[in-house]
Design a protein around this motif. Structure first.
Motif, PDB file in Angstrom:
ATOM      1  N   GLU A   1     -22.420 -34.695-120.713  1.00 22.74           N
ATOM      2  CA  GLU A   1     -23.481 -35.206-119.828  1.00 22.74           C
ATOM      3  C   GLU A   1     -23.051 -35.262-118.377  1.00 22.74           C
ATOM      4  O   GLU A   1     -23.845 -35.042-117.480  1.00 22.74           O
ATOM      5  CB  GLU A   1     -23.898 -36.607-120.280  1.00 22.74           C
ATOM      6  CG  GLU A   1     -24.618 -36.618-121.603  1.00 22.74           C
ATOM      7  CD  GLU A   1     -24.954 -38.027-122.045  1.00 22.74           C
ATOM      8  OE1 GLU A   1     -24.980 -38.935-121.196  1.00 22.74           O
ATOM      9  OE2 GLU A   1     -25.193 -38.205-123.237  1.00 22.74           O
ATOM     10  N   ASN A   2     -21.794 -35.550-118.132  1.00 19.75           N
ATOM     11  CA  ASN A   2     -21.325 -35.748-116.759  1.00 19.75           C
ATOM     12  C   ASN A   2     -20.773 -34.485-116.120  1.00 19.75           C
ATOM     13  O   ASN A   2     -20.210 -34.541-115.038  1.00 19.75           O
ATOM     14  CB  ASN A   2     -20.249 -36.841-116.732  1.00 19.75           C
ATOM     15  CG  ASN A   2     -20.795 -38.158-117.225  1.00 19.75           C
ATOM     16  OD1 ASN A   2     -21.994 -38.359-117.305  1.00 19.75           O
ATOM     17  ND2 ASN A   2     -19.915 -39.067-117.575  1.00 19.75           N
ATOM     18  N   ALA A   3     -20.904 -33.370-116.784  1.00 20.19           N
ATOM     19  CA  ALA A   3     -20.346 -32.132-116.245  1.00 20.19           C
ATOM     20  C   ALA A   3     -21.079 -31.729-114.968  1.00 20.19           C
ATOM     21  O   ALA A   3     -22.288 -31.619-114.949  1.00 20.19           O
ATOM     22  CB  ALA A   3     -20.438 -31.016-117.274  1.00 20.19           C
ATOM     23  N   ASP A   4     -20.328 -31.529-113.932  1.00 25.15           N
ATOM     24  CA  ASP A   4     -20.892 -31.098-112.657  1.00 25.15           C
ATOM     25  C   ASP A   4     -20.477 -29.652-112.440  1.00 25.15           C
ATOM     26  O   ASP A   4     -19.430 -29.364-111.873  1.00 25.15           O
ATOM     27  CB  ASP A   4     -20.381 -31.987-111.524  1.00 25.15           C
ATOM     28  CG  ASP A   4     -20.971 -31.605-110.182  1.00 25.15           C
ATOM     29  OD1 ASP A   4     -22.041 -30.962-110.171  1.00 25.15           O
ATOM     30  OD2 ASP A   4     -20.363 -31.942-109.155  1.00 25.15           O
ATOM     31  N   VAL A   5     -21.280 -28.726-112.928  1.00 29.00           N
ATOM     32  CA  VAL A   5     -20.977 -27.312-112.830  1.00 29.00           C
ATOM     33  C   VAL A   5     -21.462 -26.817-111.477  1.00 29.00           C
ATOM     34  O   VAL A   5     -22.646 -26.896-111.172  1.00 29.00           O
ATOM     35  CB  VAL A   5     -21.652 -26.529-113.976  1.00 29.00           C
ATOM     36  CG1 VAL A   5     -21.384 -25.047-113.831  1.00 29.00           C
ATOM     37  CG2 VAL A   5     -21.168 -27.042-115.316  1.00 29.00           C
ATOM     38  N   THR A   6     -20.524 -26.325-110.678  1.00 27.27           N
ATOM     39  CA  THR A   6     -20.859 -25.873-109.330  1.00 27.27           C
ATOM     40  C   THR A   6     -20.444 -24.424-109.148  1.00 27.27           C
ATOM     41  O   THR A   6     -19.288 -24.130-108.855  1.00 27.27           O
ATOM     42  CB  THR A   6     -20.145 -26.750-108.277  1.00 27.27           C
ATOM     43  OG1 THR A   6     -20.392 -28.124-108.569  1.00 27.27           O
ATOM     44  CG2 THR A   6     -20.615 -26.424-106.885  1.00 27.27           C
ATOM     45  N   PRO A   7     -21.387 -23.494-109.350  1.00 26.11           N
ATOM     46  CA  PRO A   7     -21.040 -22.085-109.128  1.00 26.11           C
ATOM     47  C   PRO A   7     -20.922 -21.784-107.637  1.00 26.11           C
ATOM     48  O   PRO A   7     -21.378 -22.548-106.796  1.00 26.11           O
ATOM     49  CB  PRO A   7     -22.224 -21.334-109.743  1.00 26.11           C
ATOM     50  CG  PRO A   7     -23.344 -22.302-109.725  1.00 26.11           C
ATOM     51  CD  PRO A   7     -22.744 -23.678-109.794  1.00 26.11           C
ATOM     52  N   THR A   8     -20.285 -20.663-107.320  1.00 32.50           N
ATOM     53  CA  THR A   8     -20.170 -20.231-105.928  1.00 32.50           C
ATOM     54  C   THR A   8     -20.858 -18.880-105.764  1.00 32.50           C
ATOM     55  O   THR A   8     -21.258 -18.246-106.740  1.00 32.50           O
ATOM     56  CB  THR A   8     -18.694 -20.118-105.499  1.00 32.50           C
ATOM     57  OG1 THR A   8     -18.070 -19.133-106.298  1.00 32.50           O
ATOM     58  CG2 THR A   8     -17.969 -21.431-105.642  1.00 32.50           C
ATOM     59  N   ASP A   9     -20.972 -18.436-104.527  1.00 32.82           N
ATOM     60  CA  ASP A   9     -21.695 -17.198-104.204  1.00 32.82           C
ATOM     61  C   ASP A   9     -21.127 -15.963-104.897  1.00 32.82           C
ATOM     62  O   ASP A   9     -21.871 -15.037-105.205  1.00 32.82           O
ATOM     63  CB  ASP A   9     -21.688 -16.956-102.693  1.00 32.82           C
ATOM     64  CG  ASP A   9     -22.483 -18.008-101.942  1.00 32.82           C
ATOM     65  OD1 ASP A   9     -23.267 -18.730-102.587  1.00 32.82           O
ATOM     66  OD2 ASP A   9     -22.306 -18.100-100.711  1.00 32.82           O
ATOM     67  N   TRP A  10     -19.832 -15.879-105.103  1.00 31.43           N
ATOM     68  CA  TRP A  10     -19.232 -14.676-105.668  1.00 31.43           C
ATOM     69  C   TRP A  10     -19.452 -14.556-107.172  1.00 31.43           C
ATOM     70  O   TRP A  10     -19.236 -13.495-107.740  1.00 31.43           O
ATOM     71  CB  TRP A  10     -17.733 -14.594-105.361  1.00 31.43           C
ATOM     72  CG  TRP A  10     -16.913 -15.730-105.898  1.00 31.43           C
ATOM     73  CD1 TRP A  10     -16.506 -16.828-105.203  1.00 31.43           C
ATOM     74  CD2 TRP A  10     -16.409 -15.890-107.223  1.00 31.43           C
ATOM     75  NE1 TRP A  10     -15.783 -17.667-106.022  1.00 31.43           N
ATOM     76  CE2 TRP A  10     -15.710 -17.109-107.273  1.00 31.43           C
ATOM     77  CE3 TRP A  10     -16.478 -15.132-108.388  1.00 31.43           C
ATOM     78  CZ2 TRP A  10     -15.083 -17.577-108.428  1.00 31.43           C
ATOM     79  CZ3 TRP A  10     -15.858 -15.604-109.538  1.00 31.43           C
ATOM     80  CH2 TRP A  10     -15.169 -16.810-109.541  1.00 31.43           C
ATOM     81  N   MET A  11     -19.883 -15.618-107.833  1.00 30.66           N
ATOM     82  CA  MET A  11     -20.034 -15.598-109.284  1.00 30.66           C
ATOM     83  C   MET A  11     -21.237 -14.779-109.717  1.00 30.66           C
ATOM     84  O   MET A  11     -22.356 -15.020-109.290  1.00 30.66           O
ATOM     85  CB  MET A  11     -20.164 -17.009-109.847  1.00 30.66           C
ATOM     86  CG  MET A  11     -18.894 -17.785-109.819  1.00 30.66           C
ATOM     87  SD  MET A  11     -19.115 -19.371-110.653  1.00 30.66           S
ATOM     88  CE  MET A  11     -17.454 -19.999-110.532  1.00 30.66           C
ATOM     89  N   GLY A  12     -20.959 -13.800-110.576  1.00 33.44           N
ATOM     90  CA  GLY A  12     -22.018 -13.019-111.195  1.00 33.44           C
ATOM     91  C   GLY A  12     -22.327 -13.587-112.569  1.00 33.44           C
ATOM     92  O   GLY A  12     -21.890 -14.680-112.933  1.00 33.44           O
ATOM     93  N   THR A  13     -23.058 -12.826-113.350  1.00 35.77           N
ATOM     94  CA  THR A  13     -23.499 -13.272-114.666  1.00 35.77           C
ATOM     95  C   THR A  13     -22.343 -13.650-115.579  1.00 35.77           C
ATOM     96  O   THR A  13     -22.365 -14.686-116.238  1.00 35.77           O
ATOM     97  CB  THR A  13     -24.345 -12.161-115.333  1.00 35.77           C
ATOM     98  OG1 THR A  13     -25.418 -11.822-114.441  1.00 35.77           O
ATOM     99  CG2 THR A  13     -24.907 -12.613-116.650  1.00 35.77           C
ATOM    100  N   LYS A  14     -21.311 -12.811-115.619  1.00 37.47           N
ATOM    101  CA  LYS A  14     -20.170 -13.083-116.500  1.00 37.47           C
ATOM    102  C   LYS A  14     -19.472 -14.377-116.102  1.00 37.47           C
ATOM    103  O   LYS A  14     -19.111 -15.191-116.950  1.00 37.47           O
ATOM    104  CB  LYS A  14     -19.185 -11.915-116.452  1.00 37.47           C
ATOM    105  CG  LYS A  14     -17.921 -12.157-117.249  1.00 37.47           C
ATOM    106  CD  LYS A  14     -17.010 -10.955-117.333  1.00 37.47           C
ATOM    107  CE  LYS A  14     -16.814 -10.268-116.037  1.00 37.47           C
ATOM    108  NZ  LYS A  14     -16.021  -9.076-116.071  1.00 37.47           N
TER     109      LYS A  14
END
Length: 184
Positions: free
Chosen positions: A122-135
């Motif tokens: 519940e507390n997971a703070d998933v923060t993607p960045t600009d370089w992240m693609g689908t994989k």
């Protein structure tokens, strides 16, 4: 067991295995010399290190994409052999490679389903960045699953190697991988 104890237990029992997979991915990235050519894809890896042998409830077989277990069954048998087979797989197959916590590589490569909210903390703070693609986005989300210890990726676009652990990641752009052993 509180959350910190759980993370420390998972980390302590899998760090060496993750390091071996990451080292192999870094070797593949460093030994591919066509990254700067337009329209060329380099080697690509998506490796799950899992705590349990049962992973059917969050993966689907990816057709004929298989790891050649007759050539390399365990990550820990020989780093050179694992890296050699990983190179062949990274250039010719698609899908995630599943490795159990004891280093056993599963034959069938898989597609990983997105986790539901109930499957992630519940507390997971998933923060993607600009370089992240689908994989990479998939790897980040997959790392939140209780049964997934580590996820390691090698990007076919730029050779970056990334390790994912409990919704966090450590990114190693190609220019920064290899440390002291990096050639040239």
């Amino acid at each position: 067991m509180d959350a910190l104890d759980r993370v420390q237990k998972r980390f302590a029992t899998s760090q060496a295995l993750m390091d071996q997979v990451r080292y192999a991915a870094e070797s593949l990235s460093l030994n591919f010399d066509r990254w700067d050519e337009p329209h060329v894809s380099g080697p690509s890896l998506y490796v799950l290190i899992v705590a349990e042998m049962s992973f059917d409830h969050y993966t689907d077989p990816l057709g004929g994409n298989e790891w050649p277990t007759d050539r390399c069954r365990l990550v820990t048998d020989s780093l050179d052999k694992f890296t050699e087979v990983a190179r062949d797989v990274a250039l010719t197959r698609d899908g995630a490679i599943v490795v159990s916590a004891d280093g056993t590589i599963q034959r069938q490569m898989v597609r990983v389903r997105n986790p539901s909210l109930a499957e992630t903390e519940e507390n997971a703070d998933v923060t993607p960045t600009d370089w992240m693609g689908t994989k990479h986005l998939s790897a980040l989300e997959t790392s939140l699953r209780e049964e997934v210890i580590w996820v390691i990726t090698l990007s076919e676009e730029d050779g970056r190697v990334t390790t994912f652990f409990d919704g966090t990641y450590q990114d190693y752009p190609r220019s920064e991988i290899g440390g002291r052993w990096r050639p040239g």
